[in-house]
Design a protein around this motif. Structure first.
Motif, PDB file in Angstrom:
ATOM      1  N   MET A  62       0.824  -1.200   0.000  1.00  0.00           N
ATOM      2  CA  MET A  62       0.000   0.000   0.000  1.00  0.00           C
ATOM      3  C   MET A  62       0.866   1.261   0.000  1.00  0.00           C
ATOM      4  O   MET A  62       0.677   2.136  -0.794  1.00  0.00           O
ATOM      5  N   ASN A  63       1.819   1.383   0.907  1.00  0.00           N
ATOM      6  CA  ASN A  63       2.730   2.510   1.021  1.00  0.00           C
ATOM      7  C   ASN A  63       2.032   3.830   1.333  1.00  0.00           C
ATOM      8  O   ASN A  63       1.999   4.741   0.517  1.00  0.00           O
ATOM      9  N   GLN A  64       1.459   3.905   2.533  1.00  0.00           N
ATOM     10  CA  GLN A  64       0.864   5.146   3.022  1.00  0.00           C
ATOM     11  C   GLN A  64       1.507   5.525   4.353  1.00  0.00           C
ATOM     12  O   GLN A  64       1.060   5.099   5.404  1.00  0.00           O
ATOM     13  N   PRO A  65       2.588   6.329   4.265  1.00  0.00           N
ATOM     14  CA  PRO A  65       3.191   6.785   5.517  1.00  0.00           C
ATOM     15  C   PRO A  65       2.364   7.907   6.148  1.00  0.00           C
ATOM     16  O   PRO A  65       1.481   8.478   5.507  1.00  0.00           O
ATOM     17  N   ALA A  66       2.679   8.209   7.387  1.00  0.00           N
ATOM     18  CA  ALA A  66       2.174   9.403   8.064  1.00  0.00           C
ATOM     19  C   ALA A  66       3.362  10.070   8.741  1.00  0.00           C
ATOM     20  O   ALA A  66       4.261   9.396   9.248  1.00  0.00           O
ATOM     21  N   LEU A  67       3.363  11.392   8.722  1.00  0.00           N
ATOM     22  CA  LEU A  67       4.357  12.171   9.452  1.00  0.00           C
ATOM     23  C   LEU A  67       3.763  12.506  10.812  1.00  0.00           C
ATOM     24  O   LEU A  67       2.722  13.154  10.898  1.00  0.00           O
ATOM     25  N   ILE A  68       4.423  12.049  11.868  1.00  0.00           N
ATOM     26  CA  ILE A  68       3.981  12.322  13.231  1.00  0.00           C
ATOM     27  C   ILE A  68       4.987  13.286  13.856  1.00  0.00           C
ATOM     28  O   ILE A  68       6.161  12.955  13.996  1.00  0.00           O
ATOM     29  N   VAL A  69       4.495  14.477  14.216  1.00  0.00           N
ATOM     30  CA  VAL A  69       5.333  15.528  14.785  1.00  0.00           C
ATOM     31  C   VAL A  69       5.044  15.589  16.282  1.00  0.00           C
ATOM     32  O   VAL A  69       3.929  15.922  16.690  1.00  0.00           O
ATOM     33  N   ILE A  70       6.049  15.278  17.080  1.00  0.00           N
ATOM     34  CA  ILE A  70       5.876  15.068  18.514  1.00  0.00           C
ATOM     35  C   ILE A  70       6.340  16.275  19.333  1.00  0.00           C
ATOM     36  O   ILE A  70       7.509  16.677  19.243  1.00  0.00           O
ATOM     37  N   ASP A  71       5.444  16.842  20.105  1.00  0.00           N
ATOM     38  CA  ASP A  71       5.756  17.799  21.175  1.00  0.00           C
ATOM     39  C   ASP A  71       6.529  19.040  20.747  1.00  0.00           C
ATOM     40  O   ASP A  71       7.391  19.534  21.492  1.00  0.00           O
ATOM     41  N   VAL A  72       6.229  19.586  19.591  1.00  0.00           N
ATOM     42  CA  VAL A  72       6.845  20.854  19.187  1.00  0.00           C
ATOM     43  C   VAL A  72       5.989  21.955  19.827  1.00  0.00           C
ATOM     44  O   VAL A  72       5.073  22.497  19.220  1.00  0.00           O
ATOM     45  N   GLN A  73       6.299  22.225  21.086  1.00  0.00           N
ATOM     46  CA  GLN A  73       5.488  23.087  21.939  1.00  0.00           C
ATOM     47  C   GLN A  73       6.323  24.236  22.499  1.00  0.00           C
ATOM     48  O   GLN A  73       7.533  24.124  22.639  1.00  0.00           O
ATOM     49  N   ASN A  74       5.655  25.317  22.823  1.00  0.00           N
ATOM     50  CA  ASN A  74       6.326  26.557  23.219  1.00  0.00           C
ATOM     51  C   ASN A  74       7.298  26.406  24.376  1.00  0.00           C
ATOM     52  O   ASN A  74       8.329  27.087  24.408  1.00  0.00           O
ATOM     53  N   ASP A  75       7.028  25.558  25.352  1.00  0.00           N
ATOM     54  CA  ASP A  75       7.923  25.422  26.502  1.00  0.00           C
ATOM     55  C   ASP A  75       9.329  24.975  26.121  1.00  0.00           C
ATOM     56  O   ASP A  75      10.266  25.184  26.886  1.00  0.00           O
ATOM     57  N   TYR A  76       9.507  24.370  24.963  1.00  0.00           N
ATOM     58  CA  TYR A  76      10.819  23.898  24.549  1.00  0.00           C
ATOM     59  C   TYR A  76      11.651  24.960  23.833  1.00  0.00           C
ATOM     60  O   TYR A  76      12.807  24.721  23.487  1.00  0.00           O
ATOM     61  N   PHE A  77      11.079  26.143  23.595  1.00  0.00           N
ATOM     62  CA  PHE A  77      11.786  27.195  22.863  1.00  0.00           C
ATOM     63  C   PHE A  77      12.389  28.214  23.835  1.00  0.00           C
ATOM     64  O   PHE A  77      12.139  28.168  25.045  1.00  0.00           O
ATOM     65  N   ALA A  78      13.190  29.130  23.312  1.00  0.00           N
ATOM     66  CA  ALA A  78      13.998  30.050  24.128  1.00  0.00           C
ATOM     67  C   ALA A  78      13.216  30.758  25.225  1.00  0.00           C
ATOM     68  O   ALA A  78      13.742  30.967  26.317  1.00  0.00           O
ATOM     69  N   ASP A  79      11.971  31.124  24.974  1.00  0.00           N
ATOM     70  CA  ASP A  79      11.196  31.843  25.984  1.00  0.00           C
ATOM     71  C   ASP A  79      10.320  30.907  26.821  1.00  0.00           C
ATOM     72  O   ASP A  79       9.499  31.361  27.610  1.00  0.00           O
ATOM     73  N   GLY A  80      10.528  29.604  26.682  1.00  0.00           N
ATOM     74  CA  GLY A  80       9.712  28.627  27.394  1.00  0.00           C
ATOM     75  C   GLY A  80      10.329  28.180  28.705  1.00  0.00           C
ATOM     76  O   GLY A  80      11.424  28.600  29.095  1.00  0.00           O
ATOM     77  N   ALA A  81       9.630  27.294  29.382  1.00  0.00           N
ATOM     78  CA  ALA A  81      10.048  26.815  30.702  1.00  0.00           C
ATOM     79  C   ALA A  81      11.192  25.805  30.650  1.00  0.00           C
ATOM     80  O   ALA A  81      11.884  25.622  31.646  1.00  0.00           O
ATOM     81  N   PHE A  82      11.406  25.142  29.499  1.00  0.00           N
ATOM     82  CA  PHE A  82      12.451  24.129  29.402  1.00  0.00           C
ATOM     83  C   PHE A  82      13.055  24.154  27.997  1.00  0.00           C
ATOM     84  O   PHE A  82      12.834  23.257  27.181  1.00  0.00           O
ATOM     85  N   PRO A  83      13.840  25.192  27.671  1.00  0.00           N
ATOM     86  CA  PRO A  83      14.393  25.324  26.319  1.00  0.00           C
ATOM     87  C   PRO A  83      15.359  24.187  25.979  1.00  0.00           C
ATOM     88  O   PRO A  83      16.176  23.785  26.811  1.00  0.00           O
ATOM     89  N   LEU A  84      15.246  23.703  24.774  1.00  0.00           N
ATOM     90  CA  LEU A  84      16.105  22.632  24.282  1.00  0.00           C
ATOM     91  C   LEU A  84      17.189  23.187  23.373  1.00  0.00           C
ATOM     92  O   LEU A  84      17.192  24.369  23.020  1.00  0.00           O
ATOM     93  N   TRP A  85      18.080  22.307  22.932  1.00  0.00           N
ATOM     94  CA  TRP A  85      19.196  22.645  22.045  1.00  0.00           C
ATOM     95  C   TRP A  85      18.675  22.840  20.622  1.00  0.00           C
ATOM     96  O   TRP A  85      17.959  21.991  20.087  1.00  0.00           O
ATOM     97  N   GLN A  86      19.013  23.947  20.001  1.00  0.00           N
ATOM     98  CA  GLN A  86      18.759  24.254  18.586  1.00  0.00           C
ATOM     99  C   GLN A  86      17.311  24.014  18.153  1.00  0.00           C
ATOM    100  O   GLN A  86      17.044  23.418  17.101  1.00  0.00           O
ATOM    101  N   THR A  87      16.384  24.521  18.939  1.00  0.00           N
ATOM    102  CA  THR A  87      14.965  24.328  18.599  1.00  0.00           C
ATOM    103  C   THR A  87      14.572  25.040  17.319  1.00  0.00           C
ATOM    104  O   THR A  87      13.756  24.517  16.556  1.00  0.00           O
ATOM    105  N   ASP A  88      15.121  26.218  17.063  1.00  0.00           N
ATOM    106  CA  ASP A  88      14.740  26.939  15.850  1.00  0.00           C
ATOM    107  C   ASP A  88      15.181  26.188  14.598  1.00  0.00           C
ATOM    108  O   ASP A  88      14.429  26.102  13.619  1.00  0.00           O
ATOM    109  N   ALA A  89      16.377  25.613  14.632  1.00  0.00           N
ATOM    110  CA  ALA A  89      16.858  24.820  13.496  1.00  0.00           C
ATOM    111  C   ALA A  89      16.000  23.572  13.311  1.00  0.00           C
ATOM    112  O   ALA A  89      15.626  23.223  12.177  1.00  0.00           O
ATOM    113  N   ALA A  90      15.671  22.907  14.409  1.00  0.00           N
ATOM    114  CA  ALA A  90      14.815  21.720  14.311  1.00  0.00           C
ATOM    115  C   ALA A  90      13.435  22.098  13.778  1.00  0.00           C
ATOM    116  O   ALA A  90      12.877  21.380  12.939  1.00  0.00           O
ATOM    117  N   LEU A  91      12.890  23.213  14.250  1.00  0.00           N
ATOM    118  CA  LEU A  91      11.571  23.648  13.779  1.00  0.00           C
ATOM    119  C   LEU A  91      11.588  23.925  12.281  1.00  0.00           C
ATOM    120  O   LEU A  91      10.635  23.564  11.568  1.00  0.00           O
TER     121      LEU A  91
END
Length: 171
Positions: free
Chosen positions: A1-30
């Motif tokens: 059949m070949n029907q993939p789905a793209l699942i985007v996990i937890d791209v939420q504001n708290d992980y960005f520079a102004d959030g409660a738990f900023p991660l490494w290179q979030t803007d590049a990942a976004l």
């Protein structure tokens, strides 16, 4: 059949520079997540957004907070994507993700998002994901630090495919 789905996990504001738990290179990942969404949409691949909401008071992802919201750039890129709400690292555990995939006729998964070493890994290795070929998009994912990101991708590589967004064109 070949029907993939793209699942985007937890791209939420708290992980960005102004959030409660900023991660490494979030803007590049976004930016790479946006490219993955554009690729998916161009190839008629459904996009599913996963949002983590803390089950109780927590350091981040608290219900009704600004930080728990899905990043506005992702919402703009995939405005009509279904949103799966989760409270565990595994996006399948106690959610409607499986029912959503079944309704869409999906037979393979492209995963990306935040955090590589936690929710992305737990979803990729979930018992529920075992029935699918899984691809993790390393450049469209991130975590606390570069070394944890690299270690998580290397740990996943023997069990699932690890590609870049550009590598999807070869799929």
């Amino acid at each position: 059949m070949n029907q993939p789905a793209l699942i985007v996990i937890d791209v939420q504001n708290d992980y960005f520079a102004d959030g409660a738990f900023p991660l490494w290179q979030t803007d590049a990942a976004l930016s790479q997540v946006e490219a993955a969404v554009a690729h998916a949409r161009a190839h008629h691949v459904p996009v599913i957004l996963v949002q983590h909401i803390a089950a109780g008071p927590a350091p981040f992802f608290n219900r009704d907070s600004h930080g728990v919201a899905i990043h506005p750039r992702l919402l703009a890129a995939a405005p009509d994507a279904p949103v799966v709400i989760k409270t565990h690292a595994d996006s399948f555990l106690e959610t409607n993700l499986q029912a959503t995939l079944d309704a869409l006729g999906v037979d393979s998964l492209w995963l990306c998002g935040m955090m590589t070493h936690n929710c992305v890994t737990h979803t990729a290795l979930s018992p529920a994901a075992a029935r699918y070929p899984v691809t993790v998009l390393g450049d469209a994912s991130t975590t606390v630090s570069e070394i944890l990101h690299i270690l998580a991708l290397r740990a996943l590589a023997p069990r699932v495919a690890v590609k870049t967004v550009a590598g999807l064109s070869a799929s």
